[in-house]
Design a protein around this motif. Sequence first.
Motif, PDB file in Angstrom:
ATOM      1  N   ILE A  34     -62.359 -80.505  26.991  1.00 26.49           N
ATOM      2  CA  ILE A  34     -61.683 -80.933  28.220  1.00 26.49           C
ATOM      3  C   ILE A  34     -61.366 -82.422  28.131  1.00 26.49           C
ATOM      4  O   ILE A  34     -61.967 -83.147  27.342  1.00 26.49           O
ATOM      5  CB  ILE A  34     -62.531 -80.642  29.496  1.00 26.49           C
ATOM      6  CG1 ILE A  34     -63.878 -81.358  29.460  1.00 26.49           C
ATOM      7  CG2 ILE A  34     -62.715 -79.149  29.698  1.00 26.49           C
ATOM      8  CD1 ILE A  34     -64.679 -81.233  30.755  1.00 26.49           C
ATOM      9  N   TYR A  42     -64.050 -80.379  36.108  1.00 30.81           N
ATOM     10  CA  TYR A  42     -63.844 -79.570  34.901  1.00 30.81           C
ATOM     11  C   TYR A  42     -65.171 -79.380  34.168  1.00 30.81           C
ATOM     12  O   TYR A  42     -65.466 -78.304  33.650  1.00 30.81           O
ATOM     13  CB  TYR A  42     -62.867 -80.236  33.948  1.00 30.81           C
ATOM     14  CG  TYR A  42     -61.408 -80.252  34.328  1.00 30.81           C
ATOM     15  CD1 TYR A  42     -60.482 -80.820  33.458  1.00 30.81           C
ATOM     16  CD2 TYR A  42     -60.945 -79.764  35.539  1.00 30.81           C
ATOM     17  CE1 TYR A  42     -59.123 -80.879  33.774  1.00 30.81           C
ATOM     18  CE2 TYR A  42     -59.593 -79.814  35.870  1.00 30.81           C
ATOM     19  CZ  TYR A  42     -58.710 -80.362  34.974  1.00 30.81           C
ATOM     20  OH  TYR A  42     -57.358 -80.435  35.296  1.00 30.81           O
ATOM     21  N   VAL A  46     -66.757 -75.811  32.869  1.00 31.27           N
ATOM     22  CA  VAL A  46     -66.926 -75.348  31.484  1.00 31.27           C
ATOM     23  C   VAL A  46     -68.408 -75.152  31.159  1.00 31.27           C
ATOM     24  O   VAL A  46     -68.757 -74.263  30.363  1.00 31.27           O
ATOM     25  CB  VAL A  46     -66.241 -76.293  30.474  1.00 31.27           C
ATOM     26  CG1 VAL A  46     -64.730 -76.319  30.679  1.00 31.27           C
ATOM     27  CG2 VAL A  46     -66.814 -77.695  30.487  1.00 31.27           C
ATOM     28  N   ASN A  65     -69.350 -77.204  24.386  1.00 33.28           N
ATOM     29  CA  ASN A  65     -68.359 -77.971  25.142  1.00 33.28           C
ATOM     30  C   ASN A  65     -68.211 -79.406  24.645  1.00 33.28           C
ATOM     31  O   ASN A  65     -69.198 -80.039  24.265  1.00 33.28           O
ATOM     32  CB  ASN A  65     -68.740 -77.981  26.630  1.00 33.28           C
ATOM     33  CG  ASN A  65     -68.494 -76.634  27.260  1.00 33.28           C
ATOM     34  OD1 ASN A  65     -67.589 -75.914  26.865  1.00 33.28           O
ATOM     35  ND2 ASN A  65     -69.312 -76.285  28.237  1.00 33.28           N
ATOM     36  N   TYR A  67     -66.315 -83.114  25.876  1.00 33.18           N
ATOM     37  CA  TYR A  67     -65.824 -83.731  27.110  1.00 33.18           C
ATOM     38  C   TYR A  67     -65.006 -84.989  26.825  1.00 33.18           C
ATOM     39  O   TYR A  67     -65.028 -85.500  25.701  1.00 33.18           O
ATOM     40  CB  TYR A  67     -67.017 -84.101  27.994  1.00 33.18           C
ATOM     41  CG  TYR A  67     -68.033 -82.985  28.144  1.00 33.18           C
ATOM     42  CD1 TYR A  67     -69.196 -82.994  27.374  1.00 33.18           C
ATOM     43  CD2 TYR A  67     -67.835 -81.937  29.027  1.00 33.18           C
ATOM     44  CE1 TYR A  67     -70.129 -81.980  27.473  1.00 33.18           C
ATOM     45  CE2 TYR A  67     -68.769 -80.913  29.144  1.00 33.18           C
ATOM     46  CZ  TYR A  67     -69.913 -80.938  28.367  1.00 33.18           C
ATOM     47  OH  TYR A  67     -70.832 -79.910  28.461  1.00 33.18           O
ATOM     48  N   GLU A  74     -55.058 -83.326  26.335  1.00 29.59           N
ATOM     49  CA  GLU A  74     -54.744 -81.961  26.783  1.00 29.59           C
ATOM     50  C   GLU A  74     -53.681 -81.282  25.919  1.00 29.59           C
ATOM     51  O   GLU A  74     -53.813 -80.101  25.585  1.00 29.59           O
ATOM     52  CB  GLU A  74     -54.358 -81.975  28.261  1.00 29.59           C
ATOM     53  CG  GLU A  74     -55.556 -82.309  29.153  1.00 29.59           C
ATOM     54  CD  GLU A  74     -55.306 -82.109  30.630  1.00 29.59           C
ATOM     55  OE1 GLU A  74     -56.296 -81.917  31.357  1.00 29.59           O
ATOM     56  OE2 GLU A  74     -54.135 -82.120  31.055  1.00 29.59           O
ATOM     57  N   SER A  77     -55.197 -80.153  22.838  1.00 30.54           N
ATOM     58  CA  SER A  77     -56.112 -79.017  23.063  1.00 30.54           C
ATOM     59  C   SER A  77     -55.333 -77.713  23.138  1.00 30.54           C
ATOM     60  O   SER A  77     -55.716 -76.709  22.525  1.00 30.54           O
ATOM     61  CB  SER A  77     -56.893 -79.219  24.367  1.00 30.54           C
ATOM     62  OG  SER A  77     -57.770 -80.310  24.246  1.00 30.54           O
ATOM     63  N   THR A  89     -60.012 -74.149  26.031  1.00 30.44           N
ATOM     64  CA  THR A  89     -59.853 -75.401  26.749  1.00 30.44           C
ATOM     65  C   THR A  89     -59.667 -75.098  28.234  1.00 30.44           C
ATOM     66  O   THR A  89     -59.272 -73.986  28.600  1.00 30.44           O
ATOM     67  CB  THR A  89     -58.649 -76.237  26.233  1.00 30.44           C
ATOM     68  OG1 THR A  89     -58.671 -77.520  26.867  1.00 30.44           O
ATOM     69  CG2 THR A  89     -57.320 -75.554  26.552  1.00 30.44           C
ATOM     70  N   LEU A  90     -60.017 -76.074  29.067  1.00 30.23           N
ATOM     71  CA  LEU A  90     -59.667 -76.056  30.491  1.00 30.23           C
ATOM     72  C   LEU A  90     -58.776 -77.276  30.663  1.00 30.23           C
ATOM     73  O   LEU A  90     -59.207 -78.395  30.417  1.00 30.23           O
ATOM     74  CB  LEU A  90     -60.917 -76.143  31.376  1.00 30.23           C
ATOM     75  CG  LEU A  90     -60.740 -75.845  32.867  1.00 30.23           C
ATOM     76  CD1 LEU A  90     -62.095 -75.632  33.536  1.00 30.23           C
ATOM     77  CD2 LEU A  90     -59.997 -76.931  33.621  1.00 30.23           C
ATOM     78  N   THR A  91     -57.541 -77.048  31.018  1.00 28.77           N
ATOM     79  CA  THR A  91     -56.570 -78.141  31.052  1.00 28.77           C
ATOM     80  C   THR A  91     -55.726 -78.081  32.317  1.00 28.77           C
ATOM     81  O   THR A  91     -55.588 -77.023  32.935  1.00 28.77           O
ATOM     82  CB  THR A  91     -55.616 -78.061  29.837  1.00 28.77           C
ATOM     83  OG1 THR A  91     -54.602 -79.057  29.935  1.00 28.77           O
ATOM     84  CG2 THR A  91     -54.932 -76.700  29.763  1.00 28.77           C
ATOM     85  N   ASN A 147     -57.186 -78.623  39.491  1.00 30.47           N
ATOM     86  CA  ASN A 147     -57.308 -80.070  39.320  1.00 30.47           C
ATOM     87  C   ASN A 147     -57.332 -80.713  40.709  1.00 30.47           C
ATOM     88  O   ASN A 147     -58.280 -81.412  41.067  1.00 30.47           O
ATOM     89  CB  ASN A 147     -56.133 -80.569  38.464  1.00 30.47           C
ATOM     90  CG  ASN A 147     -56.355 -81.957  37.920  1.00 30.47           C
ATOM     91  OD1 ASN A 147     -57.429 -82.531  38.054  1.00 30.47           O
ATOM     92  ND2 ASN A 147     -55.328 -82.505  37.304  1.00 30.47           N
ATOM     93  N   ASN A 269     -65.739 -74.760  39.865  1.00 30.38           N
ATOM     94  CA  ASN A 269     -64.712 -75.809  39.809  1.00 30.38           C
ATOM     95  C   ASN A 269     -64.163 -76.122  41.193  1.00 30.38           C
ATOM     96  O   ASN A 269     -64.125 -77.280  41.626  1.00 30.38           O
ATOM     97  CB  ASN A 269     -63.606 -75.331  38.860  1.00 30.38           C
ATOM     98  CG  ASN A 269     -62.245 -75.973  39.049  1.00 30.38           C
ATOM     99  OD1 ASN A 269     -61.291 -75.311  39.495  1.00 30.38           O
ATOM    100  ND2 ASN A 269     -62.112 -77.238  38.746  1.00 30.38           N
TER     101      ASN A 269
END
Length: 327
Positions: A34, A42, A46, A65, A67, A74, A77, A89-91, A147, A269
Motif C-alpha cells: 500500500i 488502508y 490490509v 504486508n 506499507y 500505486e 503496485s 494491493t489496496l490502492t 479512501n 477500512n
Amino acid sequence: MPPPSLRTFLAAFALALACSATGAAAQTMLKMNISVAQNSHYGVAVDAFAREVEKRTGGRYKVQNFYAGALGAERESVEGVQLGTLDLTLTSTGPLPNFVPEVAILDIPFLFRDYAHARAVLDGPIGQELLQKFPAKGIVALAWAENGFRHMTNSKRPVNAPEDLRGLKMRTMENPIHIQAYRQFGILPTPMAFTEVFTALQQGTVDGQENPLSVITSAKLDQVQKHLSLTGHVYSPAIILMNKAQWDKLSAADKQAFTEAAREAVRVNRARVDDDEKKAVADLRSKGMTVVDSLDKAKFQASLAPVYGDFGKKFGQEQIERIRNFR
Ligand code: EAX
C-alpha cells in the motif's frame, strides 16, 4: 558430497515429506503493498485482510504486508499485480484509468452526495459491474474499499472560494479526470506519485495537494501544509486487487476465503474512515493547521460546469445520472 542441485532437491523433498508426515500443508506467502502508512485506513484494512486469509485458509496462505510504498507507489503496485511481480494491493483509483478506463467515471468531482451514497453505489450493481472489467486485464478486483472525500490543502492561503485556488501549484494523482477538473479551477496541476508528495511539499516544489482526512493525518501533512479547506470536491474510492494467475490457482473454497477476507478488510477500512472523519479536523487544528470548515460547495461545483459536458461525452450522461440518482 552430492552436487548442489541434488542437495536442493533432497532438501525440498525432505520438507514436503515432513509436511505430509505432520499433516502441515505447504504455506504460500503472498506480498501486498500500500502507498500509505500502516497506521491508516488502508493499513488497518490490509492487516485485517492478512489475518482473515490466514485464519480462513487454515494457515495455507499468508499475506505479508508492505506499507508507505515500500514496494512502489500505486501505479507500480497495479502494474506489479498485473504482471505478477506483486500479488496484492489496496490502492486508490488514482492510477486505474491507465488499466481499466471505465472506472474513471467514479473520479468525477461532486458525483457522490455523501459516504452512504458512495458506498451504496460501489456495493451495488454499478460497482459490481465495474469490478468485472478487471479480469480481462489480468487482475482480479476483490472488493471496493475507501479512501474518502478529498479536501484541498496548501501552504499559501486559506481557500474559501473557487477563485482562491487560481494559480496554486497543486500535486494531483496521475488521474486525467482530476487533472482536467482542477485545471478548470485555475489550479496548476502537477501529477505525482503519493510517495513523493511529502518531500515535494516540504521543498516547495508544489504549494499544495488534495486528499481525504485519513491520508492527510496518516501522512502527517500538517507538518508541511498550513491551510486545509473541507472542499469535499471528489469522493475517492479504493480497491483491493489480486494477480489473476494467483487467484486462478486458488480452490473454490480458498476463493471464497479471500473474498470474505476482503469484505472484512473493507468493513475495517470504512470504520477507520468514519473515525478519522470525526477526529481529524480537531487533531489538525491542534497541530497548527488553519481549517476552513464551512464553504459553499455549490460554488465549487458550478465553477466546474464547463468540464461536465466532456465527462458526459466520455462516460455517457445516462451512466453518470444512474450513479447520481442511485438510492
Ligand atoms: O491512496 O495518491 C493519492 O493521493 C492517494 O489518495 C493516496 O495514495 C492513497
